[in-house]
Design an enzyme around this catalytic site. Structure first.
Site, PDB file in Angstrom:
ATOM      1  NE  ARG A  51     -52.411 163.329  51.763  1.00 17.46           N
ATOM      2  CZ  ARG A  51     -52.989 164.043  51.999  1.00 17.46           C
ATOM      3  NH1 ARG A  51     -52.665 165.026  53.261  1.00 17.46           N
ATOM      4  NH2 ARG A  51     -54.900 164.278  51.785  1.00 17.46           N
ATOM      5  CB  THR A  52     -48.124 161.091  45.753  1.00 15.98           C
ATOM      6  OG1 THR A  52     -48.506 160.703  46.604  1.00 15.98           O
ATOM      7  CG2 THR A  52     -46.598 160.929  45.962  1.00 15.98           C
ATOM      8  CE  LYS A  80     -53.790 164.052  22.026  1.00 17.09           C
ATOM      9  NZ  LYS A  80     -52.837 164.603  21.635  1.00 17.09           N
ATOM     10  NE  ARG A 101     -49.468 158.076  43.582  1.00 16.53           N
ATOM     11  CZ  ARG A 101     -50.221 158.135  44.789  1.00 16.53           C
ATOM     12  NH1 ARG A 101     -51.473 158.786  44.575  1.00 16.53           N
ATOM     13  NH2 ARG A 101     -49.249 158.574  45.730  1.00 16.53           N
ATOM     14  CG  HIS A 129     -46.311 155.531  47.852  1.00 16.57           C
ATOM     15  ND1 HIS A 129     -45.365 155.757  47.334  1.00 16.57           N
ATOM     16  CD2 HIS A 129     -47.591 156.205  48.079  1.00 16.57           C
ATOM     17  CE1 HIS A 129     -46.485 157.515  46.660  1.00 16.57           C
ATOM     18  NE2 HIS A 129     -47.300 157.426  48.240  1.00 16.57           N
TER      19      HIS A 129
END
Lengths: 304, 137
Positions: A51-52, A80, A101, A129
């Site tokens: 969604r975000t 890596k 995020r 958030h």
């Protein structure tokens, strides 16, 4: 250059300005169709989110800009062993603004220390958030006509729910706001937030039952108990079904109540509630796209 | 008991009794080539008992470390056998690489190049908060 790490990075007048711009973008979308042409948004999602990420990408594409990025840490050089700061230094050479995020709390602060472009925190672990909060503020303002003098009920996982933490920080800056926190004892709001409320003399109470407090609420903000925030599966299973909002429970609430949820939901709101005019969680999703458009626009303006 | 007075160096006075070894280690004084005297349980009018550290050289002291460990300490800078400067400490507003964040979810647990930075949020309770994740110490 400005970043958005925590909702309190924004003054109230700046929030008002963003919400005004987002409202205008809804009303006159065509005016903004080419406003970010030639600019690139990097979406760095070290933790999966549909969604975000899509909301950010949709926001940039709607304004004629482009997007690049990755949807999980597995598909980046993090797999890596590259450090976060090296990834940010690299990606900031490829784009004009970054939405990130990350599962670790404080990762966007670390990113902002070495980035040449604005960083937007799109969620850092169970911490903050802020763009969800902007979405929530926009929804509350559009639905209720104001951001002050409201009783906000927060229900579910208030311990790990970053959307709740950011919303409390943001709403506590408006006058005459009262919080009703509904959660099992294990998932109560962290102490640093209740201490902040006490220090600012803001009224709040913590309860375990939803039914008794429903009639007094203007907003009921439901949250999901998130499996990924628990170290212990047994604790998650025990707590995940604590609160379920049903049409029967909603009968106890006022007709002016609005039910919000940051989504995705699992089963904490019955699908039978969706048709109730008080349920505005899908309106929230739409608002999220426009408020992110407004945020990207403002942060890029500062860079000019 | 006699301890030679120093001509040029630093005297850390008003150390809470019993904490001088902790201060000695936190400041890394064991690695100094000069003389360092640890004087414990000295009679004090104000404190009853106190510890004192005498360092026989004018070294750079990390006042943030010292202020965090014991803000009651007085730092006396000695030159030509006299006190040239007397510094009274306070809890530092910001701590860099003095304490570590204990939050297992904090970015500092995986990003080793980051400084460990805390800001003072509650002087009365001596509470510091990690600038990355907001966890308190």
């Amino acid at each position: 250059m400005r970043h958005l790490i925590d909702i309190t990075d924004l003054e109230l007048t700046e929030i008002d300005g963003l919400l005004d711009l987002a409202d205008d973008m809804i009303a006159h979308r065509e005016r903004y169709a080419d406003s970010q042409r030639g600019r690139i948004l990097g979406t760095l999602f070290f933790e999966p989110s549909t969604r975000t990420r899509l909301s950010f990408e949709s926001a940039m594409l709607t304004m004629g800009g482009n997007v690049l990025g990755f949807a999980s840490a597995d598909s980046s050089s993090t797999a890596k062993g590259e450090s976060l700061q090296d990834t940010i230094r690299t990606v900031s050479c490829y784009c004009d603004i970054i939405a990130m995020r990350h599962p670790k709390e404080g990762a966007p602060v670390a990113a902002s220390l070495c980035s040449d472009v604005p960083i937007i925190n799109a969620g850092d672990g169970g911490h903050n958030h802020p763009t969800q909060t902007l979405t929530d503020l926009m929804t509350i303002r559009r639905e209720m006509g104001r951001l002050d003098s409201l009783t906000i009920g927060l229900c579910g996982d208030l311990k790990f729910g970053r959307t709740v933490h950011s919303l409390i920080s943001a709403m506590s800056r408006y006058p005459n706001v009262r919080f009703v926190m509904i959660s099992p004892p294990e998932l109560r709001v962290p102490e640093y937030l209740t201490e902040m409320l006490r220090a600012k003399n803001i009224e709040f109470c913590e309860v375990e039952q939803m039914e008794s407090v429903l009639p007094e609420l203007d907003i009921l903000y439901m949250t999901r108990v998130q499996r990924e925030r628990f170290f212990n599966e047994a604790d998650y299973v025990r707590l995940k079904d604590t609160y379920v909002l049903t049409p029967e429970k909603l009968r106890l609430a006022d007709s002016r109540l609005r039910v919000m949820h940051p989504l995705p939901r699992v089963n904490e709101i019955s699908s039978k509630v969706d048709s109730d005019p008080r349920a505005v969680y899908f309106t929230q999703v739409r608002n999220g796209r426009y408020v992110r458009m407004a945020l990207i626009t403002r942060l890029l303006e500062v860079c000019e | 008991m006699n301890i030679d007075s120093i001509r040029r160096g630093i005297v850390l006075d008003h150390i809470e009794a019993g904490r001088s070894m902790e201060i000695y280690q936190a400041l890394g004084l064991e690695s100094l080539p000069c003389s360092v005297a640890i004087i414990r349980n000295v009679k004090s009018q104000a404190m009853g008992k106190k510890d004192i550290l005498k360092i026989d050289d004018d070294i750079d002291i990390d006042l943030d470390v010292l202020g965090y460990l014991d803000p009651g300490i007085t730092v006396n800078i000695i030159e030509d056998g006299r006190i040239r400067e007397k510094k009274h400490l306070a809890l530092p507003e910001r701590l860099t690489n003095v304490i570590r964040c204990r939050n297992p979810r904090c970015i500092t647990t995986t990003e080793s190049s980051l400084d460990q930075v805390f800001r003072l949020v509650n002087p009365a309770g001596r509470v510091y908060r990690c600038v990355y994740c907001d966890a308190e110490r």
